[in-house]
Design a protein around this motif. Structure first.
Motif, PDB file in Angstrom:
ATOM      1  N   GLN A 124      17.439  14.690 -23.778  1.00 22.62           N
ATOM      2  CA  GLN A 124      17.277  15.624 -22.670  1.00 22.62           C
ATOM      3  C   GLN A 124      18.153  15.150 -21.524  1.00 22.62           C
ATOM      4  O   GLN A 124      18.237  13.936 -21.265  1.00 22.62           O
ATOM      5  CB  GLN A 124      15.810  15.678 -22.220  1.00 22.62           C
ATOM      6  CG  GLN A 124      15.471  16.799 -21.237  1.00 22.62           C
ATOM      7  CD  GLN A 124      15.490  18.190 -21.850  1.00 22.62           C
ATOM      8  OE1 GLN A 124      15.476  18.329 -23.075  1.00 22.62           O
ATOM      9  NE2 GLN A 124      15.530  19.215 -21.019  1.00 22.62           N
ATOM     10  N   PRO A 125      18.837  16.037 -20.818  1.00 21.65           N
ATOM     11  CA  PRO A 125      19.702  15.606 -19.712  1.00 21.65           C
ATOM     12  C   PRO A 125      18.912  14.916 -18.610  1.00 21.65           C
ATOM     13  O   PRO A 125      17.782  15.301 -18.305  1.00 21.65           O
ATOM     14  CB  PRO A 125      20.334  16.915 -19.216  1.00 21.65           C
ATOM     15  CG  PRO A 125      19.449  18.002 -19.717  1.00 21.65           C
ATOM     16  CD  PRO A 125      18.865  17.496 -21.005  1.00 21.65           C
ATOM     17  N   ARG A 153      18.879  26.377 -24.635  1.00 24.26           N
ATOM     18  CA  ARG A 153      18.077  26.811 -23.489  1.00 24.26           C
ATOM     19  C   ARG A 153      17.142  25.697 -23.028  1.00 24.26           C
ATOM     20  O   ARG A 153      16.919  25.525 -21.827  1.00 24.26           O
ATOM     21  CB  ARG A 153      17.308  28.077 -23.865  1.00 24.26           C
ATOM     22  CG  ARG A 153      18.228  29.285 -24.080  1.00 24.26           C
ATOM     23  CD  ARG A 153      17.522  30.459 -24.717  1.00 24.26           C
ATOM     24  NE  ARG A 153      18.381  31.654 -24.734  1.00 24.26           N
ATOM     25  CZ  ARG A 153      19.249  31.939 -25.695  1.00 24.26           C
ATOM     26  NH1 ARG A 153      19.390  31.092 -26.725  1.00 24.26           N
ATOM     27  NH2 ARG A 153      19.980  33.038 -25.646  1.00 24.26           N
ATOM     28  N   GLU A 154      16.587  24.952 -23.975  1.00 21.51           N
ATOM     29  CA  GLU A 154      15.729  23.826 -23.612  1.00 21.51           C
ATOM     30  C   GLU A 154      16.527  22.747 -22.882  1.00 21.51           C
ATOM     31  O   GLU A 154      16.048  22.163 -21.899  1.00 21.51           O
ATOM     32  CB  GLU A 154      15.067  23.247 -24.855  1.00 21.51           C
ATOM     33  CG  GLU A 154      14.013  24.156 -25.467  1.00 21.51           C
ATOM     34  CD  GLU A 154      13.472  23.648 -26.785  1.00 21.51           C
ATOM     35  OE1 GLU A 154      12.543  24.269 -27.324  1.00 21.51           O
ATOM     36  OE2 GLU A 154      13.985  22.628 -27.304  1.00 21.51           O
ATOM     37  N   LEU A 155      17.737  22.470 -23.348  1.00 16.17           N
ATOM     38  CA  LEU A 155      18.549  21.449 -22.710  1.00 16.17           C
ATOM     39  C   LEU A 155      19.048  21.908 -21.340  1.00 16.17           C
ATOM     40  O   LEU A 155      19.037  21.132 -20.377  1.00 16.17           O
ATOM     41  CB  LEU A 155      19.732  21.084 -23.607  1.00 16.17           C
ATOM     42  CG  LEU A 155      19.376  20.378 -24.918  1.00 16.17           C
ATOM     43  CD1 LEU A 155      20.630  20.118 -25.740  1.00 16.17           C
ATOM     44  CD2 LEU A 155      18.651  19.070 -24.652  1.00 16.17           C
ATOM     45  N   LEU A 156      19.477  23.149 -21.240  1.00 15.21           N
ATOM     46  CA  LEU A 156      19.976  23.662 -19.967  1.00 15.21           C
ATOM     47  C   LEU A 156      18.872  23.734 -18.917  1.00 15.21           C
ATOM     48  O   LEU A 156      19.139  23.639 -17.710  1.00 15.21           O
ATOM     49  CB  LEU A 156      20.626  25.033 -20.167  1.00 15.21           C
ATOM     50  CG  LEU A 156      21.949  25.013 -20.935  1.00 15.21           C
ATOM     51  CD1 LEU A 156      22.344  26.420 -21.371  1.00 15.21           C
ATOM     52  CD2 LEU A 156      23.057  24.383 -20.093  1.00 15.21           C
ATOM     53  N   ALA A 157      17.623  23.887 -19.368  1.00 11.94           N
ATOM     54  CA  ALA A 157      16.493  23.901 -18.427  1.00 11.94           C
ATOM     55  C   ALA A 157      16.350  22.560 -17.720  1.00 11.94           C
ATOM     56  O   ALA A 157      15.721  22.479 -16.656  1.00 11.94           O
ATOM     57  CB  ALA A 157      15.200  24.248 -19.166  1.00 11.94           C
ATOM     58  N   GLY A 158      16.929  21.506 -18.275  1.00 12.60           N
ATOM     59  CA  GLY A 158      16.858  20.183 -17.670  1.00 12.60           C
ATOM     60  C   GLY A 158      17.986  19.887 -16.705  1.00 12.60           C
ATOM     61  O   GLY A 158      18.060  18.769 -16.169  1.00 12.60           O
ATOM     62  N   VAL A 159      18.892  20.851 -16.467  1.00  8.04           N
ATOM     63  CA  VAL A 159      19.992  20.666 -15.520  1.00  8.04           C
ATOM     64  C   VAL A 159      19.524  21.105 -14.138  1.00  8.04           C
ATOM     65  O   VAL A 159      19.237  22.285 -13.918  1.00  8.04           O
ATOM     66  CB  VAL A 159      21.238  21.460 -15.944  1.00  8.04           C
ATOM     67  CG1 VAL A 159      22.350  21.327 -14.914  1.00  8.04           C
ATOM     68  CG2 VAL A 159      21.721  21.003 -17.313  1.00  8.04           C
ATOM     69  N   ALA A 160      19.431  20.177 -13.217  1.00  5.79           N
ATOM     70  CA  ALA A 160      18.942  20.475 -11.877  1.00  5.79           C
ATOM     71  C   ALA A 160      19.881  21.452 -11.166  1.00  5.79           C
ATOM     72  O   ALA A 160      21.100  21.327 -11.230  1.00  5.79           O
ATOM     73  CB  ALA A 160      18.830  19.182 -11.069  1.00  5.79           C
ATOM     74  N   GLU A 236      29.964  21.020 -21.927  1.00  8.18           N
ATOM     75  CA  GLU A 236      30.626  20.662 -20.677  1.00  8.18           C
ATOM     76  C   GLU A 236      29.626  20.601 -19.527  1.00  8.18           C
ATOM     77  O   GLU A 236      29.693  19.723 -18.665  1.00  8.18           O
ATOM     78  CB  GLU A 236      31.734  21.667 -20.373  1.00  8.18           C
ATOM     79  CG  GLU A 236      32.878  21.662 -21.378  1.00  8.18           C
ATOM     80  CD  GLU A 236      33.919  22.707 -21.071  1.00  8.18           C
ATOM     81  OE1 GLU A 236      34.941  22.359 -20.455  1.00  8.18           O
ATOM     82  OE2 GLU A 236      33.711  23.883 -21.440  1.00  8.18           O
ATOM     83  N   VAL A 237      28.700  21.544 -19.500  1.00  3.68           N
ATOM     84  CA  VAL A 237      27.676  21.558 -18.456  1.00  3.68           C
ATOM     85  C   VAL A 237      26.739  20.368 -18.612  1.00  3.68           C
ATOM     86  O   VAL A 237      26.459  19.648 -17.655  1.00  3.68           O
ATOM     87  CB  VAL A 237      26.883  22.879 -18.495  1.00  3.68           C
ATOM     88  CG1 VAL A 237      25.669  22.811 -17.573  1.00  3.68           C
ATOM     89  CG2 VAL A 237      27.777  24.047 -18.103  1.00  3.68           C
ATOM     90  N   LEU A 238      26.274  20.128 -19.828  1.00  3.71           N
ATOM     91  CA  LEU A 238      25.329  19.038 -20.064  1.00  3.71           C
ATOM     92  C   LEU A 238      25.954  17.673 -19.789  1.00  3.71           C
ATOM     93  O   LEU A 238      25.253  16.724 -19.413  1.00  3.71           O
ATOM     94  CB  LEU A 238      24.821  19.092 -21.504  1.00  3.71           C
ATOM     95  CG  LEU A 238      23.979  20.320 -21.872  1.00  3.71           C
ATOM     96  CD1 LEU A 238      23.661  20.323 -23.361  1.00  3.71           C
ATOM     97  CD2 LEU A 238      22.691  20.369 -21.056  1.00  3.71           C
ATOM     98  N   ALA A 239      27.261  17.566 -19.960  1.00  2.00           N
ATOM     99  CA  ALA A 239      27.960  16.307 -19.716  1.00  2.00           C
ATOM    100  C   ALA A 239      28.410  16.158 -18.269  1.00  2.00           C
ATOM    101  O   ALA A 239      29.057  15.167 -17.921  1.00  2.00           O
ATOM    102  CB  ALA A 239      29.171  16.192 -20.643  1.00  2.00           C
ATOM    103  N   GLY A 240      28.085  17.138 -17.426  1.00  2.00           N
ATOM    104  CA  GLY A 240      28.503  17.081 -16.029  1.00  2.00           C
ATOM    105  C   GLY A 240      29.981  17.280 -15.841  1.00  2.00           C
ATOM    106  O   GLY A 240      30.582  16.749 -14.899  1.00  2.00           O
ATOM    107  N   MET A 241      30.599  18.091 -16.706  1.00  2.00           N
ATOM    108  CA  MET A 241      32.048  18.286 -16.673  1.00  2.00           C
ATOM    109  C   MET A 241      32.437  19.750 -16.447  1.00  2.00           C
ATOM    110  O   MET A 241      33.471  20.203 -16.916  1.00  2.00           O
ATOM    111  CB  MET A 241      32.658  17.750 -17.983  1.00  2.00           C
ATOM    112  CG  MET A 241      32.487  16.260 -18.161  1.00  2.00           C
ATOM    113  SD  MET A 241      32.994  15.646 -19.801  1.00  2.00           S
ATOM    114  CE  MET A 241      34.757  15.988 -19.785  1.00  2.00           C
TER     115      MET A 241
END
Length: 251
Positions: A124-125, A153-160, A236-241
């Protein structure tokens, strides 16, 4: 599962040629999740274009090449549902029983990056932030061949800071379909027009998906329509890029 899984990163042709950042994002994610990652230099195309066009012999030859290169790893991981879907179909290309067993073994250990992070590693991010609104398109191969739907969707929900907005017809094809868009351009364009209309209707800043072919198709049309929507691979989003040029904005 090994304490530090040995992962062979299958970069894919499109990522290598058109958007290497997706490959680097995938590498960053795998390493942050505790994997030891190698990018084999001998890797080639997965064989999908030829296979989809009826060249079974050529597809089988490429399949054997991929099997030989990647079978020594605990897992094969790629940032593409369509390529992994092809790799999972390798057993059907093999007439020889020995090769079929090897193909089945690799197929059972091959994943797209999003499904692998969520389902295999339980990742999870943590500490990832992106102040934006986004909508998500389910690429056909990832959704229908690999069952990747809830995982991104579950992973993206963890992006503040990231607001996810629903996309009407999110599970409907974008019209790309590999060689489909070349063979049937009028049908492909009609499908794509409906897709981009639904994307614009969300008002989201970003369009996210898990396959570069789909993203390039949609990004190109959105740019031609003058839409402000920017397109990124979910990795790219999950990696902060996702703070640089979007897909279609390079150069």
């Amino acid at each position: 599962m090994p304490a530090s899984p040995q992962v062979g990163l299958f970069v894919t042709c499109l990522v290598d040629a058109m958007r290497p950042q997706i490959g680097f994002a995938t590498l960053r994610l795998l390493e942050s999740a505790g994997c030891t990652v190698e990018v084999p230099r001998a890797q080639t195309c997965c064989g999908q274009p030829g296979g989809n066009s009826g060249d079974r012999r050529g597809a089988a030859a490429l399949a054997r090449q991929v099997i030989e290169v990647f079978e020594g790893f605990d897992y094969l991981v790629a940032p593409s549902g369509s390529c992994v879907g092809q790799i999972r179909s390798y057993p059907s290309l093999m007439d020889d029983a020995g090769w079929r067993r090897r193909a089945e073994d690799l197929a059972s250990r091959s994943y797209d990056i999003i499904g692998f992070l969520r389902d295999v590693l339980g990742w999870q991010p943590d500490g990832v932030r992106l102040e934006a609104s986004a909508t998500y398109h389910d690429s056909c191969s990832g959704l229908r061949e690999l069952g990747v739907e809830r995982q991104p969707r579950e992973l993206l929900a963890g992006v503040a800071g990231l607001e996810m907005r629903p996309l009407e017809g999110a599970n409907i094809c974008c019209g790309f379909g590999g060689t489909f868009c070349v063979k049937y351009p009028e049908i492909s364009t009609a499908i794509l027009s409906e897709k981009t209309r639904n994307i614009r209707d969300t008002g989201a800043d970003l369009l996210l998906a898990g396959d570069l072919g789909c993203l390039m198709n949609m990004a190109g049309r959105l740019n031609r329509e003058g839409a402000a929507t920017r397109c990124f691979h979910t990795a790219e989003v999950l990696a902060g890029m996702a703070d640089g040029p979007a897909i279609g904005e390079e150069g």
